[in-house]
Write an enzyme that holds these catalytic residues in place. Structure first.
Site, PDB file in Angstrom:
ATOM      1  N   ILE A  12      45.981  50.646  49.701  1.00  0.00           N
ATOM      2  CA  ILE A  12      45.705  51.876  48.950  1.00  0.00           C
ATOM      3  C   ILE A  12      44.711  52.781  49.683  1.00  0.00           C
ATOM      4  CG2 ILE A  12      43.807  51.014  47.489  1.00  0.00           C
ATOM      5  CD1 ILE A  12      45.453  52.429  45.140  1.00  0.00           C
ATOM      6  N   ASN A  25      34.639  46.626  38.835  1.00  0.00           N
ATOM      7  CA  ASN A  25      34.078  45.809  37.748  1.00  0.00           C
ATOM      8  C   ASN A  25      33.153  46.695  36.914  1.00  0.00           C
ATOM      9  OD1 ASN A  25      31.394  45.710  39.098  1.00  0.00           O
ATOM     10  ND2 ASN A  25      32.518  44.440  40.566  1.00  0.00           N
ATOM     11  N   GLY A  33      38.897  42.773  47.502  1.00  0.00           N
ATOM     12  CA  GLY A  33      40.187  43.393  47.171  1.00  0.00           C
ATOM     13  C   GLY A  33      40.155  44.909  47.332  1.00  0.00           C
ATOM     14  N   VAL A  34      40.705  45.600  46.343  1.00  0.00           N
ATOM     15  CA  VAL A  34      40.786  47.062  46.376  1.00  0.00           C
ATOM     16  C   VAL A  34      39.390  47.668  46.502  1.00  0.00           C
ATOM     17  CG1 VAL A  34      41.400  49.092  45.004  1.00  0.00           C
ATOM     18  CG2 VAL A  34      42.929  47.105  45.042  1.00  0.00           C
ATOM     19  N   ASP A  35      38.470  47.152  45.731  1.00  0.00           N
ATOM     20  CA  ASP A  35      37.115  47.708  45.731  1.00  0.00           C
ATOM     21  C   ASP A  35      36.470  47.614  47.117  1.00  0.00           C
ATOM     22  OD1 ASP A  35      34.797  48.481  43.634  1.00  0.00           O
ATOM     23  OD2 ASP A  35      33.980  47.258  45.250  1.00  0.00           O
ATOM     24  N   THR A 121      45.305  42.306  38.683  1.00  0.00           N
ATOM     25  CA  THR A 121      46.179  41.189  39.100  1.00  0.00           C
ATOM     26  C   THR A 121      45.643  40.387  40.283  1.00  0.00           C
ATOM     27  OG1 THR A 121      47.491  42.550  40.597  1.00  0.00           O
ATOM     28  CG2 THR A 121      48.223  42.450  38.312  1.00  0.00           C
ATOM     29  N   GLY A 122      44.423  40.712  40.717  1.00  0.00           N
ATOM     30  CA  GLY A 122      43.812  39.928  41.799  1.00  0.00           C
ATOM     31  C   GLY A 122      42.743  39.008  41.217  1.00  0.00           C
ATOM     32  N   VAL A 123      41.498  39.330  41.506  1.00  0.00           N
ATOM     33  CA  VAL A 123      40.355  38.532  41.035  1.00  0.00           C
ATOM     34  C   VAL A 123      40.386  38.367  39.511  1.00  0.00           C
ATOM     35  CG1 VAL A 123      37.829  38.543  40.869  1.00  0.00           C
ATOM     36  CG2 VAL A 123      38.937  39.218  43.000  1.00  0.00           C
ATOM     37  N   TYR A 124      40.863  39.362  38.781  1.00  0.00           N
ATOM     38  CA  TYR A 124      40.805  39.329  37.318  1.00  0.00           C
ATOM     39  C   TYR A 124      41.963  38.571  36.669  1.00  0.00           C
ATOM     40  CZ  TYR A 124      36.555  42.128  36.900  1.00  0.00           C
ATOM     41  OH  TYR A 124      35.250  42.560  36.942  1.00  0.00           O
TER      42      TYR A 124
HETATM   43  N1  AR6 Z   1      45.371  47.987  48.669  1.00  0.00           N
HETATM   44  C1  AR6 Z   1      46.209  47.814  47.622  1.00  0.00           C
HETATM   45  N2  AR6 Z   1      46.206  46.708  46.836  1.00  0.00           N
HETATM   46  C2  AR6 Z   1      45.315  45.738  47.136  1.00  0.00           C
HETATM   47  C3  AR6 Z   1      44.403  45.829  48.224  1.00  0.00           C
HETATM   48  C4  AR6 Z   1      44.456  47.026  49.012  1.00  0.00           C
HETATM   49  N3  AR6 Z   1      43.639  47.216  50.052  1.00  0.00           N
HETATM   50  N4  AR6 Z   1      43.638  44.700  48.240  1.00  0.00           N
HETATM   51  C5  AR6 Z   1      44.053  43.926  47.223  1.00  0.00           C
HETATM   52  N5  AR6 Z   1      45.082  44.536  46.556  1.00  0.00           N
HETATM   53  P1  AR6 Z   1      41.673  43.137  42.916  1.00  0.00           P
HETATM   54  P2  AR6 Z   1      41.183  43.085  39.979  1.00  0.00           P
HETATM   55  C6  AR6 Z   1      45.815  44.084  45.370  1.00  0.00           C
HETATM   56  O1  AR6 Z   1      41.134  41.753  43.049  1.00  0.00           O
HETATM   57  O2  AR6 Z   1      42.107  41.949  39.792  1.00  0.00           O
HETATM   58  C7  AR6 Z   1      36.863  43.118  42.780  1.00  0.00           C
HETATM   59  O3  AR6 Z   1      35.983  42.276  43.418  1.00  0.00           O
HETATM   60  C8  AR6 Z   1      45.675  42.629  44.996  1.00  0.00           C
HETATM   61  O4  AR6 Z   1      46.617  41.841  45.713  1.00  0.00           O
HETATM   62  O5  AR6 Z   1      41.257  44.153  43.914  1.00  0.00           O
HETATM   63  O6  AR6 Z   1      41.253  44.236  39.017  1.00  0.00           O
HETATM   64  C9  AR6 Z   1      36.182  44.130  41.871  1.00  0.00           C
HETATM   65  O7  AR6 Z   1      34.920  44.474  42.324  1.00  0.00           O
HETATM   66  C10 AR6 Z   1      45.990  42.677  43.497  1.00  0.00           C
HETATM   67  O8  AR6 Z   1      47.400  42.695  43.289  1.00  0.00           O
HETATM   68  O9  AR6 Z   1      41.278  43.769  41.446  1.00  0.00           O
HETATM   69  C11 AR6 Z   1      36.159  43.414  40.542  1.00  0.00           C
HETATM   70  O10 AR6 Z   1      35.030  42.570  40.421  1.00  0.00           O
HETATM   71  C12 AR6 Z   1      45.434  44.030  43.055  1.00  0.00           C
HETATM   72  O11 AR6 Z   1      45.273  44.785  44.253  1.00  0.00           O
HETATM   73  C13 AR6 Z   1      37.400  42.583  40.547  1.00  0.00           C
HETATM   74  O12 AR6 Z   1      37.688  42.321  41.914  1.00  0.00           O
HETATM   75  C14 AR6 Z   1      44.116  43.978  42.301  1.00  0.00           C
HETATM   76  O13 AR6 Z   1      43.267  43.000  42.884  1.00  0.00           O
HETATM   77  C15 AR6 Z   1      38.588  43.317  39.959  1.00  0.00           C
HETATM   78  O14 AR6 Z   1      39.713  42.482  39.962  1.00  0.00           O
END
Ligand code: AR6
Length: 175
Positions: A12, A25, A33-35, A121-124
Site C-alpha cells: 500500500i 492501533n 505491517g501496514v503501519d 486481518t494481520g496482527v489483529y
Molecule cells: N501493504 C499492504 N498490505 C499489507 C502490508 C503492506 N505494506 N503489510 C501488511 N499488509 P496489519 P491489523 C497486510 O497487521 O491486523 C500494527 O502493528 C497484512 O497481510 O498491518 O489491522 C498496528 O500498529 C494484513 O492482511 O493490521 C496495530 O497495532 C493486513 O495488511 C496492528 O498491527 C493488515 O495487517 C493492526 O493490526
C-alpha cells in the site's frame, strides 16, 4: 460500487493515491505491517504528529499529511482486536466504522482516490472472509454518499486475499 472498486495485489505504501488508510492501533503507536510500512515511507514527522493525536476510539478515523509517502494524506483507523473479549456484532460495527469514517474524511478533503489495506486481518486476527464482507458492505454504503470520491482501491498484500475480494465483490454486486 462497481464503478468505484479496484482490487489489486501489492504494497500500500507504493500507491500514488490521494489517501491511503493505515491499519493503526488506538494509541497510534508505531507498529508492524501496514503501519510500519507507511511510517517508514512517510518519515519521522508522521509519528511526531500522531503522538499528538492519540488515542483514538475503535472505528474512529483521523487524517494526517502523507509527508514523504506517495499518498497525499494518510487516514489512521483502528480495528477491534478479533480474539479479544467482546461482542461479535460490536466488533463488526466498529470495523464498518473504520471504512465509513475513512471514506467520509477522505471525501471532505476532496480526495478522488482512497486505498484500503485488509484492515484487521494481520496482527489483529480477523477472519479474512468476515473482514472482507464487512469492508465491502461498509464501502458500498459510504460511497453512495460521497461527492469527490471516484475510486476505492482494495490493496491486498497476498494474491489469495485479492482473489477473495474479487469473488466476494462479484457476489456482493449480484445481491
Ligand atoms: N501493504 C499492504 N498490505 C499489507 C502490508 C503492506 N505494506 N503489510 C501488511 N499488509 P496489519 P491489523 C497486510 O497487521 O491486523 C500494527 O502493528 C497484512 O497481510 O498491518 O489491522 C498496528 O500498529 C494484513 O492482511 O493490521 C496495530 O497495532 C493486513 O495488511 C496492528 O498491527 C493488515 O495487517 C493492526 O493490526
Amino acid at each position: 460500487m462497481r464503478q468505484y472498486a479496484r482490487i489489486l495485489t501489492g504494497r500500500i505504501e507504493a500507491l500514488r493515491v490521494d489517501v491511503v488508510v493505515n491499519a493503526a492501533n488506538r494509541a497510534l503507536a508505531p507498529g508492524s505491517g501496514v503501519d510500519g510500512a507507511l511510517r517508514a515511507a512517510a518519515g519521522p514527522e508522521l509519528t511526531r504528529l500522531t503522538d499528538t493525536m492519540a488515542p483514538i476510539a475503535e472505528g474512529e478515523a483521523v487524517m494526517t499529511p502523507g509527508f514523504a509517502a506517495m499518498a497525499r494524506y494518510i487516514v489512521h483507523t483502528a480495528a477491534p482486536i478479533w480474539p479479544a473479549p467482546g461482542d461479535r456484532a460490536h466488533k463488526i460495527a466498529a470495523l464498518e466504522r473504520c471504512y465509513a469514517n475513512a471514506i467520509r474524511l477522505a471525501d471532505t478533503h476532496d480526495a478522488a482516490t482512497i486505498a484500503f489495506p485488509c484492515i484487521g486481518t494481520g496482527v489483529y486476527g480477523w477472519p479474512k472472509e468476515l473482514a472482507c464482507d464487512t469492508a465491502l458492505a461498509a464501502c458500498a454504503e459510504a460511497s453512495a454518499q460521497t461527492r469527490a470520491l471516484r475510486e476505492i482501491v482494495f490493496c491486498c498484500f497476498a494474491e489469495a486475499d485479492a482473489a477473495l475480494y474479487r469473488a466476494r465483490l462479484e457476489r456482493f454486486l449480484e445481491t
